[in-house]
Design a protein around this motif. Structure first.
Motif, PDB file in Angstrom:
ATOM      1  N   GLY A  87       0.206   8.172   4.078  1.00 29.49           N
ATOM      2  CA  GLY A  87      -0.464   6.973   3.006  1.00 29.49           C
ATOM      3  C   GLY A  87      -0.331   7.454   1.735  1.00 29.49           C
ATOM      4  O   GLY A  87       0.503   8.272   1.195  1.00 29.49           O
ATOM      5  N   ASP A  88      -0.491   6.746   0.813  1.00 30.32           N
ATOM      6  CA  ASP A  88      -0.368   6.483  -0.646  1.00 30.32           C
ATOM      7  C   ASP A  88      -0.424   8.001  -1.316  1.00 30.32           C
ATOM      8  O   ASP A  88       0.089   8.371  -2.239  1.00 30.32           O
ATOM      9  N   GLU A  89      -1.859   8.003  -1.066  1.00 30.94           N
ATOM     10  CA  GLU A  89      -2.437   9.185  -1.558  1.00 30.94           C
ATOM     11  C   GLU A  89      -1.587  10.581  -1.305  1.00 30.94           C
ATOM     12  O   GLU A  89      -1.309  11.427  -2.311  1.00 30.94           O
ATOM     13  N   ILE A  90      -1.265  10.753  -0.112  1.00 33.00           N
ATOM     14  CA  ILE A  90      -0.404  11.732   0.361  1.00 33.00           C
ATOM     15  C   ILE A  90       0.837  11.832  -0.561  1.00 33.00           C
ATOM     16  O   ILE A  90       1.275  13.098  -0.812  1.00 33.00           O
ATOM     17  N   GLY A  91       1.403  10.548  -0.375  1.00 32.21           N
ATOM     18  CA  GLY A  91       2.875  10.473  -0.994  1.00 32.21           C
ATOM     19  C   GLY A  91       2.562  10.940  -2.478  1.00 32.21           C
ATOM     20  O   GLY A  91       3.606  11.469  -2.972  1.00 32.21           O
ATOM     21  N   ARG A 131       5.821   2.766  -0.629  1.00 34.37           N
ATOM     22  CA  ARG A 131       4.653   2.423  -0.428  1.00 34.37           C
ATOM     23  C   ARG A 131       4.574   1.325   0.589  1.00 34.37           C
ATOM     24  O   ARG A 131       3.447   1.377   1.444  1.00 34.37           O
ATOM     25  N   GLY A 132       5.215   0.268   0.737  1.00 34.62           N
ATOM     26  CA  GLY A 132       5.082  -0.774   1.414  1.00 34.62           C
ATOM     27  C   GLY A 132       5.457  -0.421   3.072  1.00 34.62           C
ATOM     28  O   GLY A 132       4.756  -0.746   3.867  1.00 34.62           O
ATOM     29  N   ALA A 133       6.480   0.484   3.164  1.00 37.35           N
ATOM     30  CA  ALA A 133       6.749   0.988   4.439  1.00 37.35           C
ATOM     31  C   ALA A 133       6.045   2.210   4.777  1.00 37.35           C
ATOM     32  O   ALA A 133       6.052   2.525   5.981  1.00 37.35           O
TER      33      ALA A 133
END
Length: 72
Positions: A41-45, A20-22
């Motif tokens: 992005g976080d949501e896609i991940g 998430r950070g990177a």
């Protein structure tokens, strides 16, 4: 950068992990190749890692949308 991958073993994907950070998604395929996508992005991940059909989600939302770097 070491990203912890979790087993997926569905649809041609062996494992995957997200930092998430990177904002980096790392994917290992059944053929042994490993790639990293940056700027994810976080949501896609989260949606990719939780997907019932991860390869379809990867092809539709990640493969050509984010910068790719082959690791292995």
């Amino acid at each position: 950068m070491a990203i912890e991958r979790k087993p997926i073993r569905r649809g041609g994907i062996r494992s995957a992990g997200y930092d998430r950070g990177a904002r980096v998604l790392e994917v290992e395929f059944d053929n042994g190749s490993v790639v990293q996508h940056s700027g994810v992005g976080d949501e896609i991940g989260r949606r990719f890692l939780a997907s019932a059909s991860p390869m379809s989600y990867y092809k539709d939302n990640i493969e050509e949308e984010f910068t790719i770097r082959r690791i292995k």
